[in-house]
Scaffold this active site. Sequence first.
Site, PDB file in Angstrom:
ATOM      1  N   PRO A   1      19.481 -10.761 -12.505  1.00 57.41           N
ATOM      2  CG  PRO A   1      21.593 -11.090 -11.580  1.00 57.41           C
ATOM      3  CD  PRO A   1      20.901 -10.881 -12.884  1.00 57.41           C
ATOM      4  NE  ARG A   2      14.050  -7.050  -6.352  1.00 60.52           N
ATOM      5  CZ  ARG A   2      13.248  -6.062  -6.727  1.00 60.52           C
ATOM      6  NH1 ARG A   2      13.042  -5.823  -8.009  1.00 60.52           N
ATOM      7  NH2 ARG A   2      12.639  -5.314  -5.835  1.00 60.52           N
TER       8      ARG A   2
ATOM      9  CD  GLU B   1      -1.572  -2.456   1.479  1.00 63.97           C
ATOM     10  OE1 GLU B   1      -2.304  -3.413   1.190  1.00 63.97           O
ATOM     11  OE2 GLU B   1      -0.440  -2.610   2.013  1.00 63.97           O
TER      12      GLU B   1
ATOM     13  CG  MET C   1      23.466  -1.047  -9.450  1.00 64.74           C
ATOM     14  SD  MET C   1      22.249  -2.046  -8.578  1.00 64.74           S
ATOM     15  CE  MET C   1      21.419  -0.775  -7.622  1.00 64.74           C
ATOM     16  N   GLY C   2      20.183   0.130 -12.464  1.00 71.07           N
ATOM     17  CA  GLY C   2      19.370   1.160 -13.092  1.00 71.07           C
ATOM     18  C   GLY C   2      19.026   0.954 -14.543  1.00 71.07           C
ATOM     19  CD  GLU C   3      22.473  -0.164 -18.475  1.00 70.09           C
ATOM     20  OE1 GLU C   3      22.907   0.728 -19.213  1.00 70.09           O
ATOM     21  OE2 GLU C   3      22.862  -1.351 -18.545  1.00 70.09           O
TER      22      GLU C   3
ATOM     23  CG  ASN D   1       5.303  -2.987 -10.849  1.00 72.00           C
ATOM     24  OD1 ASN D   1       4.368  -3.412 -11.524  1.00 72.00           O
ATOM     25  ND2 ASN D   1       5.416  -1.714 -10.519  1.00 72.00           N
ATOM     26  N   PRO D   2       4.983  -6.213 -12.625  1.00 73.89           N
ATOM     27  CG  PRO D   2       2.847  -7.071 -13.071  1.00 73.89           C
ATOM     28  CD  PRO D   2       3.739  -6.617 -11.950  1.00 73.89           C
ATOM     29  CG  LEU D   3       1.978  -2.349 -13.661  1.00 76.33           C
ATOM     30  CD1 LEU D   3       1.401  -1.202 -12.854  1.00 76.33           C
ATOM     31  CD2 LEU D   3       0.999  -2.796 -14.735  1.00 76.33           C
TER      32      LEU D   3
END
Length: 411
Positions: free
Chosen positions: A259-260, A58, A300-302, A326-328
């Site tokens: 990878p996450r 939330e 990072m960031g790509e 997040n799939p969006l």
Amino acid sequence: MIGFFSELIYRCVYPLIVFFHKQSGYFSDAIKRKEGFVNFNNDSNKKVIMFHGVSVGEINAIEKLIKKTREKFIDTKIVITTGTNTGQEIAQKKLGNYSDLITYFPFDTPSCVKRFLDNVKPDIILIAETEIWPNISIECKKRGIKLCIINGRISDRTYNSYKKLKFFFKPLLNNYYGIYTQSSEDLEKFLSLGANKDTTKRMNNLKFDITAPDVNFEFNKSGKVLLAASTHTGEDDIVLSVYRNLKLKHNDLKLIIAPRHLTRKDEVELLVGQSGYSYGFRSDGISSMEDIDILILDTMGELGKMFAYSDISFIGGSFNKTGGHNPLESIIFSKPVISGPSIHNFKDIYAIIQNAHAGFVVKNKDEFVNIANKLLSDKVFYTETSKAGENVFKSQQGALNFVINAIENML
């Protein structure tokens, strides 16, 4: 009567509350704030806008709204409350610089609610998604505090339970200044439970109010690309197996694994190396997949930008207990998404995506292979799925401006 019984129950279970807070290590701080003991200095007598998100999901959903509120209404105080410790942590991390107070939502008893409202003195309270608290709704109505539900939704299961208690919920829902829902279906559910038709409206879903990031680098994917985004331990094996199956039918298919956690870079490299496919690292400056089969995205960031170059995206954290990601970020580029069965962190988004046929949730590796193969083989099916993604955003956006306008009218 509601207040009497809630206070009685609270006093009876108080020892358990104390016990669980001690166990969590948050006792000395959290329990007092949940009882309404909040130090909040508002000597300037500025209007106070309060946002409540029970936990991480939330808070993430209203993050952009809170930042926009800070920007738009600079002469107000912003208070953020959560119901969980993890919610507190993410709120402090993401929104500490955009708020005047971050604390816990009070226990819903007359004494705790009154103490909290006396200390914070909110003019507007915006509760994300669906939390119907009897005592706070009654007290806000008495004090003229504008209490609203934003991004409101009711699951089918919860709705069926609420229907049996309509006599209880109808007067409570009419204590709300406004109820603003994610969808027409949610709107009808609230109305059927007795919400005021004049103040209950569809606002769409705040989570869809995002824009695609600027893709400020050139990349030659050299064929079709399966992007495995935010993978966790155990998922890279599944992705590589799926890729092997798909490559038999689609020889030009490339794979990008992101990878996450970059601390898993060596682990991923070991698995990719054992696969026998040629590979490279994005951190080495690789900007073309012409000479490799697999790219390990270790920068990072790509990732958010790399979705622009994918044809299909697998969203990780969904074949373990993580609950998905997040799939969006993929859908915003009109790229179909595939996820495993663990999607509880984004279940509302996945419900919309699945209903629109813009993405797929698979139970196992075989289903993953089958749906990916169909997307790669059937041009009409692929185009329809991509177009569905575009339509999802068109139909769902506008929620942020809706709430900002509502706040402006309430102030």
